[in-house]
Design a protein around this motif. Structure first.
Motif, PDB file in Angstrom:
ATOM      1  N   ASN A 108       0.821  -1.210   0.000  1.00  0.00           N
ATOM      2  CA  ASN A 108       0.000   0.000   0.000  1.00  0.00           C
ATOM      3  C   ASN A 108       0.855   1.261   0.000  1.00  0.00           C
ATOM      4  OD1 ASN A 108       0.842  -0.525   2.653  1.00  0.00           O
ATOM      5  ND2 ASN A 108      -1.012   0.300   3.578  1.00  0.00           N
ATOM      6  N   ILE A 109       2.012   1.197   0.645  1.00  0.00           N
ATOM      7  CA  ILE A 109       2.910   2.349   0.635  1.00  0.00           C
ATOM      8  C   ILE A 109       3.597   2.482  -0.718  1.00  0.00           C
ATOM      9  CG2 ILE A 109       5.002   3.323   1.666  1.00  0.00           C
ATOM     10  CD1 ILE A 109       4.088   2.218   4.319  1.00  0.00           C
ATOM     11  N   GLY A 110       4.007   1.361  -1.298  1.00  0.00           N
ATOM     12  CA  GLY A 110       4.595   1.405  -2.631  1.00  0.00           C
ATOM     13  C   GLY A 110       3.645   2.003  -3.652  1.00  0.00           C
ATOM     14  N   LEU A 111       2.367   1.628  -3.582  1.00  0.00           N
ATOM     15  CA  LEU A 111       1.366   2.163  -4.508  1.00  0.00           C
ATOM     16  C   LEU A 111       1.151   3.658  -4.281  1.00  0.00           C
ATOM     17  CD1 LEU A 111      -1.137  -0.815  -4.400  1.00  0.00           C
ATOM     18  CD2 LEU A 111       0.076  -0.008  -6.444  1.00  0.00           C
ATOM     19  N   ALA A 112       1.186   4.094  -3.017  1.00  0.00           N
ATOM     20  CA  ALA A 112       1.011   5.515  -2.716  1.00  0.00           C
ATOM     21  C   ALA A 112       2.170   6.332  -3.268  1.00  0.00           C
ATOM     22  CB  ALA A 112       0.888   5.716  -1.204  1.00  0.00           C
ATOM     23  N   VAL A 113       3.392   5.850  -3.101  1.00  0.00           N
ATOM     24  CA  VAL A 113       4.559   6.580  -3.606  1.00  0.00           C
ATOM     25  C   VAL A 113       4.598   6.529  -5.131  1.00  0.00           C
ATOM     26  CG1 VAL A 113       7.083   6.720  -3.575  1.00  0.00           C
ATOM     27  CG2 VAL A 113       5.839   6.236  -1.465  1.00  0.00           C
ATOM     28  N   ALA A 114       4.134   5.429  -5.721  1.00  0.00           N
ATOM     29  CA  ALA A 114       4.053   5.351  -7.184  1.00  0.00           C
ATOM     30  C   ALA A 114       3.108   6.412  -7.726  1.00  0.00           C
ATOM     31  CB  ALA A 114       3.596   3.963  -7.616  1.00  0.00           C
ATOM     32  N   ASP A 115       1.988   6.615  -7.046  1.00  0.00           N
ATOM     33  CA  ASP A 115       1.046   7.660  -7.459  1.00  0.00           C
ATOM     34  C   ASP A 115       1.675   9.043  -7.318  1.00  0.00           C
ATOM     35  OD1 ASP A 115      -1.742   8.424  -8.236  1.00  0.00           O
ATOM     36  OD2 ASP A 115      -1.677   9.434  -6.301  1.00  0.00           O
ATOM     37  N   PHE A 116       2.412   9.248  -6.231  1.00  0.00           N
ATOM     38  CA  PHE A 116       3.145  10.505  -6.043  1.00  0.00           C
ATOM     39  C   PHE A 116       4.129  10.734  -7.186  1.00  0.00           C
ATOM     40  CE2 PHE A 116       7.294  12.164  -4.799  1.00  0.00           C
ATOM     41  CZ  PHE A 116       6.978  13.457  -4.406  1.00  0.00           C
ATOM     42  N   ALA A 117       4.872   9.678  -7.545  1.00  0.00           N
ATOM     43  CA  ALA A 117       5.866   9.792  -8.609  1.00  0.00           C
ATOM     44  C   ALA A 117       5.224  10.212  -9.927  1.00  0.00           C
ATOM     45  CB  ALA A 117       6.601   8.463  -8.779  1.00  0.00           C
ATOM     46  N   GLN A 118       4.053   9.658 -10.204  1.00  0.00           N
ATOM     47  CA  GLN A 118       3.356  10.024 -11.433  1.00  0.00           C
ATOM     48  C   GLN A 118       2.904  11.485 -11.385  1.00  0.00           C
ATOM     49  OE1 GLN A 118      -0.333   7.904 -12.275  1.00  0.00           O
ATOM     50  NE2 GLN A 118       0.097   8.019 -14.460  1.00  0.00           N
ATOM     51  N   GLN A 119       2.369  11.903 -10.265  1.00  0.00           N
ATOM     52  CA  GLN A 119       1.885  13.283 -10.153  1.00  0.00           C
ATOM     53  C   GLN A 119       3.022  14.290 -10.224  1.00  0.00           C
ATOM     54  OE1 GLN A 119      -0.942  14.098  -7.001  1.00  0.00           O
ATOM     55  NE2 GLN A 119      -1.612  11.969  -6.956  1.00  0.00           N
ATOM     56  N   LYS A 120       4.148  13.969  -9.577  1.00  0.00           N
ATOM     57  CA  LYS A 120       5.271  14.909  -9.518  1.00  0.00           C
ATOM     58  C   LYS A 120       6.299  14.676 -10.626  1.00  0.00           C
ATOM     59  CE  LYS A 120       3.625  16.908  -5.899  1.00  0.00           C
ATOM     60  NZ  LYS A 120       3.129  18.294  -5.959  1.00  0.00           N
ATOM     61  N   GLN A 121       6.058  13.645 -11.441  1.00  0.00           N
ATOM     62  CA  GLN A 121       6.931  13.339 -12.575  1.00  0.00           C
ATOM     63  C   GLN A 121       8.389  13.151 -12.145  1.00  0.00           C
ATOM     64  OE1 GLN A 121       6.231  16.290 -15.657  1.00  0.00           O
ATOM     65  NE2 GLN A 121       4.099  15.676 -15.891  1.00  0.00           N
ATOM     66  N   VAL A 122       8.565  12.189 -11.227  1.00  0.00           N
ATOM     67  CA  VAL A 122       9.893  11.844 -10.738  1.00  0.00           C
ATOM     68  C   VAL A 122      10.036  10.324 -10.770  1.00  0.00           C
ATOM     69  CG1 VAL A 122       9.092  11.791  -8.337  1.00  0.00           C
ATOM     70  CG2 VAL A 122      11.524  12.120  -8.818  1.00  0.00           C
ATOM     71  N   LEU A 123      11.212   9.835 -11.093  1.00  0.00           N
ATOM     72  CA  LEU A 123      11.458   8.398 -11.159  1.00  0.00           C
ATOM     73  C   LEU A 123      11.369   7.769  -9.774  1.00  0.00           C
ATOM     74  CD1 LEU A 123      12.412   5.761 -12.539  1.00  0.00           C
ATOM     75  CD2 LEU A 123      14.768   6.584 -12.275  1.00  0.00           C
ATOM     76  N   PHE A 124      10.658   6.658  -9.680  1.00  0.00           N
ATOM     77  CA  PHE A 124      10.540   5.880  -8.448  1.00  0.00           C
ATOM     78  C   PHE A 124      10.898   4.438  -8.730  1.00  0.00           C
ATOM     79  CE2 PHE A 124       7.297   3.455  -5.694  1.00  0.00           C
ATOM     80  CZ  PHE A 124       8.199   3.275  -4.658  1.00  0.00           C
ATOM     81  N   LEU A 125      11.946   3.933  -8.059  1.00  0.00           N
ATOM     82  CA  LEU A 125      12.291   2.518  -8.127  1.00  0.00           C
ATOM     83  C   LEU A 125      11.714   1.843  -6.884  1.00  0.00           C
ATOM     84  CD1 LEU A 125      13.706   0.080  -9.364  1.00  0.00           C
ATOM     85  CD2 LEU A 125      15.774   0.744  -8.128  1.00  0.00           C
ATOM     86  N   ALA A 126      10.627   1.098  -7.077  1.00  0.00           N
ATOM     87  CA  ALA A 126       9.992   0.364  -5.970  1.00  0.00           C
ATOM     88  C   ALA A 126      10.852  -0.870  -5.694  1.00  0.00           C
ATOM     89  CB  ALA A 126       8.571  -0.025  -6.347  1.00  0.00           C
ATOM     90  N   SER A 127      11.653  -0.803  -4.657  1.00  0.00           N
ATOM     91  CA  SER A 127      12.621  -1.863  -4.387  1.00  0.00           C
ATOM     92  C   SER A 127      11.974  -3.156  -3.926  1.00  0.00           C
ATOM     93  CB  SER A 127      13.618  -1.400  -3.317  1.00  0.00           C
ATOM     94  OG  SER A 127      14.299  -0.246  -3.711  1.00  0.00           O
TER      95      SER A 127
END
Length: 404
Positions: A108-127
């Motif tokens: 659930n946290i990975g999905l939340a940060v993934a949504d943030f990454a899309q909104q802020k247009q920043v690369l997110f590597l979900a480890s």
């Protein structure tokens, strides 16, 4: 050149070393990377993971960094709360100048940060998060995932489960995205391999709040031939103890996701079940040059053997370093272009790449059985399963993602 230096540089060897351009050349000699994880909530996994990425950062910087620039990780604890994770990610990007974000554990946290990454247009590597939604149903342009997914590891277990005589199966899994994905994938993959199987019971305890007594009683009442287990951490220990007391596992096969990982296997101690089919990581028994170099460096630095989290943290930074080197820039669009098809040529678990179609890494996992050996929990009779063999084709995977 030492073996460990060869290991780190080998991961980047297949990539062209390019300059960071005149604009970047005027910047400080440091590349800031943001990291978020549930350190206080899940220390058993996240502390080894942190040690893994710290070791990789130290080695890469000692070898000259990325085109002469040192890597700096600014790490924050999300306390297991999605809202906190998003706030931290925002601070890392806007206040600390992080060029990308990596980490997270819970789905659930990975999905939340993934949504943030899309909104802020920043690369997110979900480890670490394992939910298939991260790269499929809720996948986005800015999010990539390192660990072998729930689908991949469930398919690895289904392949072994299909060899059993068992026809009637019961399942037990935590009632959130990861557990739901795991049961769905296992049922689908096992049914493809064995159309005669049937699933006679499903138990969905809340994560970290299992009522082991009622769960075990419900499973036993369904009289399955075998059980697929997805519980982990403290829930796993309670399930194993209660199931053993009630003879749930006697003459009954169990396929169990993640249970062979040292973080979850070692705490079971002398209660370790015998012969469970598991995914995991047997660090003391892997004999390759890359893994031996990693394991020695890790042990020398931290005074302990690596765990699964250690590998995930280490490989996360190898992937980030490879992306920065290939991109020749810290610009997000350049990094995204580098991530598509990115190859990490030499890691402790062997080479892997990131698929352009669904942003999933092909990093694999180890599949074997649990056992007590000289009184110690171990994973035995194991083999490495290449992640690429357990993924749908890139064409099929692309159809699982939302249109961009």
């Amino acid at each position: 050149m030492t073996m460990i230096r060869r290991t780190v540089l080998g991961a980047l060897a297949a990539l062209p070393l390019m300059g960071f351009g005149p604009q970047a050349a005027q910047a400080a000699d440091t590349i800031v990377i943001g990291e978020v994880n549930s350190y206080t909530r899940l220390p058993a996994f996240t502390e080894p993971y942190k040690k893994g990425w710290q070791l990789a950062i130290e080695q890469i910087n000692a070898a000259g960094g990325i085109d002469g620039k040192q890597l700096e990780v600014i790490s924050r604890d999300d306390t297991g709360d999605p809202a906190t994770a998003i706030r931290i990610a925002e601070e890392l990007v806007t206040k600390e100048g992080a060029v990308l974000i990596f980490g997270t554990f819970l789905s659930n946290i990975g999905l939340a940060v993934a949504d943030f990454a899309q909104q802020k247009q920043v690369l997110f590597l979900a480890s670490e998060p394992l939910s298939d939604a991260i790269v499929w149903s809720k996948g986005n342009k800015y999010t990539y995932r390192l660990r072998p997914s729930t689908h991949m590891q469930a398919a690895m277990l289904a392949e072994q489960a299909a060899k059993l005589d068992a026809v009637k199966w019961a399942t037990v899994a935590p009632n959130y995205a990861y557990g739901q994905d795991a049961v769905k994938a296992f049922k689908s993959e096992l049914s493809k391999l064995r159309p005669d199987v049937e699933f006679v019971e499903e138990q969905w305890p809340p994560v970290f709040k299992i009522d082991a007594g009622s769960t075990v009683r419900a499973l036993e009442a369904s009289k399955p031939d075998a059980i697929f287990n997805v519980t982990f951490g403290g829930d796993l220990a309670k399930f194993v103890r209660e199931g053993s007391l009630r003879f749930l596992f006697e003459d009954r096969a169990v396929a169990s996701l993640l249970t062979g990982e040292p973080e979850y296997l070692h705490p079971l101690g002398n209660e370790t079940p015998d012969g469970w089919i598991v995914t995991g990581y047997p660090p003391a028994d892997i004999d390759t040059d890359s893994h031996n170099a990693f394991a020695k460096a890790y042990s020398d630095k931290f005074g302990e053997a690596p765990k699964t989290g250690s590998i995930v943290g280490y490989n996360s930074v190898l992937a980030i370093a490879a992306a920065l080197t290939k991109a020749g820039s810290t610009d997000t669009e350049a990094l995204l272009a580098a991530m598509d098809g990115l190859e990490v040529a030499d890691s402790p678990t062997g080479p892997f790449m990131f698929r352009a179609a669904d942003h999933q890494s092909t990093m694999g996992a180890y599949v074997g059985k649990t056992a007590l050996v000289d009184g110690e929990p171990k994973m035995v009779d194991w083999a490495y399963a290449d992640g690429a063999a357990y993924l749908p084709s890139e064409e099929e995977a692309a159809k699982l993602r939302p249109a961009e």
